[in-house]
Design a protein around this motif. Structure first.
Motif, PDB file in Angstrom:
ATOM      1  N   ALA A   1     -80.002  46.124  19.709  1.00 26.48           N
ATOM      2  CA  ALA A   1     -80.373  46.669  18.404  1.00 26.48           C
ATOM      3  C   ALA A   1     -79.978  45.742  17.261  1.00 26.48           C
ATOM      4  O   ALA A   1     -80.628  45.719  16.204  1.00 26.48           O
ATOM      5  N   TRP A   2     -78.922  44.966  17.462  1.00 30.46           N
ATOM      6  CA  TRP A   2     -78.432  44.082  16.399  1.00 30.46           C
ATOM      7  C   TRP A   2     -79.352  42.901  16.160  1.00 30.46           C
ATOM      8  O   TRP A   2     -79.230  42.216  15.133  1.00 30.46           O
ATOM      9  N   LEU A   3     -80.282  42.653  17.072  1.00 31.66           N
ATOM     10  CA  LEU A   3     -81.280  41.607  16.832  1.00 31.66           C
ATOM     11  C   LEU A   3     -82.104  41.922  15.579  1.00 31.66           C
ATOM     12  O   LEU A   3     -82.614  41.021  14.916  1.00 31.66           O
ATOM     13  N   LEU A   4     -82.191  43.206  15.249  1.00 29.54           N
ATOM     14  CA  LEU A   4     -82.979  43.638  14.091  1.00 29.54           C
ATOM     15  C   LEU A   4     -82.275  43.369  12.765  1.00 29.54           C
ATOM     16  O   LEU A   4     -82.934  43.280  11.726  1.00 29.54           O
ATOM     17  N   VAL A   5     -80.960  43.270  12.792  1.00 33.37           N
ATOM     18  CA  VAL A   5     -80.202  43.160  11.537  1.00 33.37           C
ATOM     19  C   VAL A   5     -79.335  41.908  11.473  1.00 33.37           C
ATOM     20  O   VAL A   5     -78.593  41.720  10.515  1.00 33.37           O
ATOM     21  N   SER A   6     -79.433  41.057  12.478  1.00 38.33           N
ATOM     22  CA  SER A   6     -78.653  39.826  12.494  1.00 38.33           C
ATOM     23  C   SER A   6     -79.190  38.845  11.454  1.00 38.33           C
ATOM     24  O   SER A   6     -80.378  38.491  11.467  1.00 38.33           O
ATOM     25  N   ASP A   7     -78.325  38.377  10.557  1.00 41.80           N
ATOM     26  CA  ASP A   7     -78.753  37.399   9.552  1.00 41.80           C
ATOM     27  C   ASP A   7     -79.234  36.093  10.185  1.00 41.80           C
ATOM     28  O   ASP A   7     -80.284  35.563   9.783  1.00 41.80           O
ATOM     29  N   PRO A   8     -78.512  35.537  11.170  1.00 44.57           N
ATOM     30  CA  PRO A   8     -79.005  34.300  11.784  1.00 44.57           C
ATOM     31  C   PRO A   8     -80.370  34.462  12.449  1.00 44.57           C
ATOM     32  O   PRO A   8     -81.216  33.558  12.373  1.00 44.57           O
ATOM     33  N   VAL A   9     -80.603  35.605  13.100  1.00 39.86           N
ATOM     34  CA  VAL A   9     -81.908  35.844  13.716  1.00 39.86           C
ATOM     35  C   VAL A   9     -82.982  35.964  12.644  1.00 39.86           C
ATOM     36  O   VAL A   9     -84.077  35.395  12.761  1.00 39.86           O
ATOM     37  N   SER A  10     -82.691  36.686  11.576  1.00 40.87           N
ATOM     38  CA  SER A  10     -83.648  36.833  10.478  1.00 40.87           C
ATOM     39  C   SER A  10     -84.030  35.477   9.900  1.00 40.87           C
ATOM     40  O   SER A  10     -85.212  35.211   9.636  1.00 40.87           O
ATOM     41  N   VAL A  11     -83.053  34.608   9.726  1.00 40.52           N
ATOM     42  CA  VAL A  11     -83.329  33.260   9.211  1.00 40.52           C
ATOM     43  C   VAL A  11     -84.240  32.501  10.168  1.00 40.52           C
ATOM     44  O   VAL A  11     -85.202  31.844   9.746  1.00 40.52           O
ATOM     45  N   LYS A  12     -83.964  32.593  11.461  1.00 46.76           N
ATOM     46  CA  LYS A  12     -84.781  31.902  12.465  1.00 46.76           C
ATOM     47  C   LYS A  12     -86.220  32.405  12.426  1.00 46.76           C
ATOM     48  O   LYS A  12     -87.176  31.615  12.506  1.00 46.76           O
ATOM     49  N   VAL A  13     -86.401  33.717  12.311  1.00 45.40           N
ATOM     50  CA  VAL A  13     -87.750  34.286  12.281  1.00 45.40           C
ATOM     51  C   VAL A  13     -88.513  33.778  11.076  1.00 45.40           C
ATOM     52  O   VAL A  13     -89.662  33.330  11.173  1.00 45.40           O
TER      53      VAL A  13
END
Length: 224
Positions: free
Chosen positions: A206-218
């Motif tokens: 679930a944290w994939l949705l709110v992770s800042d590093p993941v958001s930046v990558k997307v």
């Protein structure tokens, strides 16, 4: 003279920032983005990431979070996604959209791409923790929910979805997966042949949705 030189230097710096900064018109030219939630999720899952997109220059009028009934087959949901893509393209005038999907949303959006003509209307596709080759946790829900049963590694749905080319058309495919994902087992299930597959480290499902590093990558991927 020193004062004049300082003023000139400051003026040049300001002009440089004006030239480099994207204008609203440039931001509006980005593909509209459709966010597709996963099993037991909803459009609200994307609130944090959509806020990140807006802060990074995306217009709110080009960001769309889909909601759907998880009790339906992923094939039915894929047809609903096709309708939404057509609607978004009509609203925005865009030729193509980008799709960002979490978990089971990866499956119904891939079905849309592969079997419902989506490769003609999607520019880039992103999967966050998608059970693209199934997950062994489905026995807890597959007896009751069709869409859950379709996530079983040996389901006919996944057999058809992964037969032949896993990443068809001219779409750019990107997956992000975590070796600490407690719902996607095995973790590598997300990886697709023909996609750029990135391990984001130890992040729960679930944290994939709110992770800042993941958001930046997307966002970096969609802007590239």
């Amino acid at each position: 003279m020193r004062k004049s030189a300082g003023l000139l230097s400051s003026l040049c710096a300001v002009l440089a920032m004006v030239v480099v900064a994207p204008s609203p018109a440039q931001a509006a030219e980005r593909d509209p983005v459709i966010f597709v939630h996963g099993y037991k999720g909803g459009a609200w899952n994307w609130n944090d990431m959509i806020a990140d997109f807006k802060a990074d220059g995306w217009s709110g009028g080009r960001l769309f979070a889909m909601s759907y009934d998880i009790t339906k087959s992923n094939k039915t949901i894929a047809a609903q996604l096709r309708t939404l893509v057509d609607s978004v393209r009509a609203q925005t005038g865009a030729a193509k959209v980008d799709i960002v999907a979490h978990s089971m949303g990866s499956l119904n959006s891939r079905w849309y791409l592969k079997f419902l003509g989506g490769t003609s209307y999607v520019d880039q596709w992103v999967s966050l923790g998608g059970p693209n080759h199934g997950t062994n946790l489905t026995p807890i829900c597959s007896w009751l929910i069709t869409s859950c049963a379709e996530m079983a590694p040996d389901s006919s749905f996944l057999h058809d979805l992964n037969a032949g080319d896993e990443t068809p058309g001219g779409v750019r495919y990107q997956t992000y997966w975590s070796h600490c994902d407690e719902f996607i087992n095995p973790d590598e299930s997300t990886i697709l042949s023909g996609a750029t597959n990135t391990n984001v480290g130890c992040i729960e499902h679930a944290w994939l949705l709110v992770s800042d590093p993941v958001s930046v990558k997307v966002r970096t991927f969609l802007k590239s």
